[in-house]
Design a protein around this motif. Sequence first.
Motif, PDB file in Angstrom:
ATOM      1  N   VAL A  40       0.883  -1.156   0.000  1.00  0.00           N
ATOM      2  CA  VAL A  40       0.000   0.000   0.000  1.00  0.00           C
ATOM      3  C   VAL A  40       0.926   1.213   0.000  1.00  0.00           C
ATOM      4  CG1 VAL A  40      -1.800   1.255   1.228  1.00  0.00           C
ATOM      5  CG2 VAL A  40      -1.763  -1.238   1.305  1.00  0.00           C
ATOM      6  N   GLY A  41       1.034   1.845  -1.160  1.00  0.00           N
ATOM      7  CA  GLY A  41       2.014   2.912  -1.290  1.00  0.00           C
ATOM      8  C   GLY A  41       3.405   2.338  -1.104  1.00  0.00           C
ATOM      9  N   ASP A  42       4.177   2.931  -0.199  1.00  0.00           N
ATOM     10  CA  ASP A  42       5.524   2.407   0.058  1.00  0.00           C
ATOM     11  C   ASP A  42       5.575   1.548   1.326  1.00  0.00           C
ATOM     12  OD1 ASP A  42       5.111   4.510   1.762  1.00  0.00           O
ATOM     13  OD2 ASP A  42       7.063   5.444   1.451  1.00  0.00           O
ATOM     14  N   CYS A  43       4.427   1.093   1.770  1.00  0.00           N
ATOM     15  CA  CYS A  43       4.328   0.204   2.925  1.00  0.00           C
ATOM     16  C   CYS A  43       4.018  -1.215   2.437  1.00  0.00           C
ATOM     17  CB  CYS A  43       3.229   0.693   3.859  1.00  0.00           C
ATOM     18  SG  CYS A  43       3.103  -0.248   5.382  1.00  0.00           S
ATOM     19  N   ARG A  44       4.773  -2.197   2.940  1.00  0.00           N
ATOM     20  CA  ARG A  44       4.533  -3.596   2.577  1.00  0.00           C
ATOM     21  C   ARG A  44       4.025  -4.353   3.799  1.00  0.00           C
ATOM     22  NH1 ARG A  44       9.480  -6.116  -0.415  1.00  0.00           N
ATOM     23  NH2 ARG A  44       7.902  -7.655  -0.912  1.00  0.00           N
ATOM     24  N   ILE A  45       3.110  -5.286   3.547  1.00  0.00           N
ATOM     25  CA  ILE A  45       2.500  -6.063   4.621  1.00  0.00           C
ATOM     26  C   ILE A  45       2.460  -7.524   4.202  1.00  0.00           C
ATOM     27  CG2 ILE A  45       0.442  -6.392   6.045  1.00  0.00           C
ATOM     28  CD1 ILE A  45      -0.226  -3.400   5.059  1.00  0.00           C
ATOM     29  N   ALA A  46       2.902  -8.389   5.087  1.00  0.00           N
ATOM     30  CA  ALA A  46       2.836  -9.833   4.841  1.00  0.00           C
ATOM     31  C   ALA A  46       2.155 -10.494   6.032  1.00  0.00           C
ATOM     32  CB  ALA A  46       4.225 -10.417   4.641  1.00  0.00           C
ATOM     33  N   VAL A  47       1.213 -11.372   5.734  1.00  0.00           N
ATOM     34  CA  VAL A  47       0.546 -12.166   6.761  1.00  0.00           C
ATOM     35  C   VAL A  47       0.825 -13.629   6.439  1.00  0.00           C
ATOM     36  CG1 VAL A  47      -1.669 -12.796   7.788  1.00  0.00           C
ATOM     37  CG2 VAL A  47      -1.259 -10.435   7.074  1.00  0.00           C
ATOM     38  N   ARG A  48       1.252 -14.384   7.417  1.00  0.00           N
ATOM     39  CA  ARG A  48       1.562 -15.793   7.228  1.00  0.00           C
ATOM     40  C   ARG A  48       0.930 -16.602   8.355  1.00  0.00           C
ATOM     41  NH1 ARG A  48       2.903 -13.737   3.172  1.00  0.00           N
ATOM     42  NH2 ARG A  48       4.864 -13.868   2.064  1.00  0.00           N
ATOM     43  N   VAL A  49       0.453 -17.795   8.033  1.00  0.00           N
ATOM     44  CA  VAL A  49      -0.099 -18.698   9.041  1.00  0.00           C
ATOM     45  C   VAL A  49       0.625 -20.040   8.933  1.00  0.00           C
ATOM     46  CG1 VAL A  49      -2.149 -19.891   9.900  1.00  0.00           C
ATOM     47  CG2 VAL A  49      -2.352 -17.570   8.977  1.00  0.00           C
ATOM     48  N   TYR A  50       1.151 -20.488  10.065  1.00  0.00           N
ATOM     49  CA  TYR A  50       1.851 -21.767  10.164  1.00  0.00           C
ATOM     50  C   TYR A  50       1.108 -22.642  11.166  1.00  0.00           C
ATOM     51  CZ  TYR A  50       5.596 -19.000   8.103  1.00  0.00           C
ATOM     52  OH  TYR A  50       6.335 -18.179   7.283  1.00  0.00           O
ATOM     53  N   GLU A  51       1.327 -23.937  11.052  1.00  0.00           N
ATOM     54  CA  GLU A  51       0.698 -24.874  11.978  1.00  0.00           C
ATOM     55  C   GLU A  51       1.685 -25.992  12.276  1.00  0.00           C
ATOM     56  OE1 GLU A  51      -3.736 -25.993  11.953  1.00  0.00           O
ATOM     57  OE2 GLU A  51      -2.723 -27.671  10.981  1.00  0.00           O
ATOM     58  N   ARG A  52       1.583 -26.546  13.466  1.00  0.00           N
ATOM     59  CA  ARG A  52       2.410 -27.708  13.828  1.00  0.00           C
ATOM     60  C   ARG A  52       1.702 -28.539  14.877  1.00  0.00           C
ATOM     61  NH1 ARG A  52       7.402 -27.171  17.710  1.00  0.00           N
ATOM     62  NH2 ARG A  52       6.146 -27.333  19.530  1.00  0.00           N
ATOM     63  N   TYR A  53       2.137 -29.768  14.994  1.00  0.00           N
ATOM     64  CA  TYR A  53       1.597 -30.672  16.004  1.00  0.00           C
ATOM     65  C   TYR A  53       2.416 -30.515  17.278  1.00  0.00           C
ATOM     66  CZ  TYR A  53       0.117 -34.884  18.390  1.00  0.00           C
ATOM     67  OH  TYR A  53      -0.390 -35.759  19.316  1.00  0.00           O
ATOM     68  N   SER A  54       1.740 -30.389  18.408  1.00  0.00           N
ATOM     69  CA  SER A  54       2.396 -30.297  19.704  1.00  0.00           C
ATOM     70  C   SER A  54       2.313 -31.650  20.391  1.00  0.00           C
ATOM     71  CB  SER A  54       1.716 -29.226  20.565  1.00  0.00           C
ATOM     72  OG  SER A  54       2.223 -29.272  21.881  1.00  0.00           O
ATOM     73  N   LEU A  55       3.426 -32.319  20.493  1.00  0.00           N
ATOM     74  CA  LEU A  55       3.469 -33.638  21.117  1.00  0.00           C
ATOM     75  C   LEU A  55       3.093 -33.559  22.597  1.00  0.00           C
ATOM     76  CD1 LEU A  55       4.102 -36.602  20.565  1.00  0.00           C
ATOM     77  CD2 LEU A  55       6.465 -36.141  21.201  1.00  0.00           C
ATOM     78  N   VAL A  56       3.570 -32.527  23.281  1.00  0.00           N
ATOM     79  CA  VAL A  56       3.282 -32.379  24.712  1.00  0.00           C
ATOM     80  C   VAL A  56       1.786 -32.208  24.957  1.00  0.00           C
ATOM     81  CG1 VAL A  56       3.654 -30.927  26.743  1.00  0.00           C
ATOM     82  CG2 VAL A  56       5.556 -31.426  25.208  1.00  0.00           C
TER      83      VAL A  56
END
Length: 110
Positions: A40-56
């Motif tokens: 947006v103009g000279d502003c950059r935005i990144a959204v990321r979603v990660y997932e993992r299994y929690s053994l505990v």
Amino acid sequence: MAKLEHAFVGDFDRALEVLDAEITGGSASASYEDGSTLAVGDCRIAVRVYERYSLVGSNRVSLSLTLVGHGEQLYLTGITSGGSQAVFFKVNTFGEDAFLDKLRKAIGRL
């Protein structure tokens, strides 16, 4: 839910590469789920979603990242979710905290 915020100076694209490599490379079950990057103009935005299994916790945990860049000024927010087996309140947050530690390690490389 656990949250980590960090403001720093760096290259937006390199920061995304390092974050992705550390988060997905830090666990055999960690995966990149989806994301979006826009300017947006000279502003950059990144959204990321990660997932993992929690053994505990014997469950899945997600990590949502938002990286905002204005030139070399960068701001990162990471929020974890999941990791509890209770119905009305959180019983354990071990999986969330461990996932957020992966983000802390990545920040150390930036």
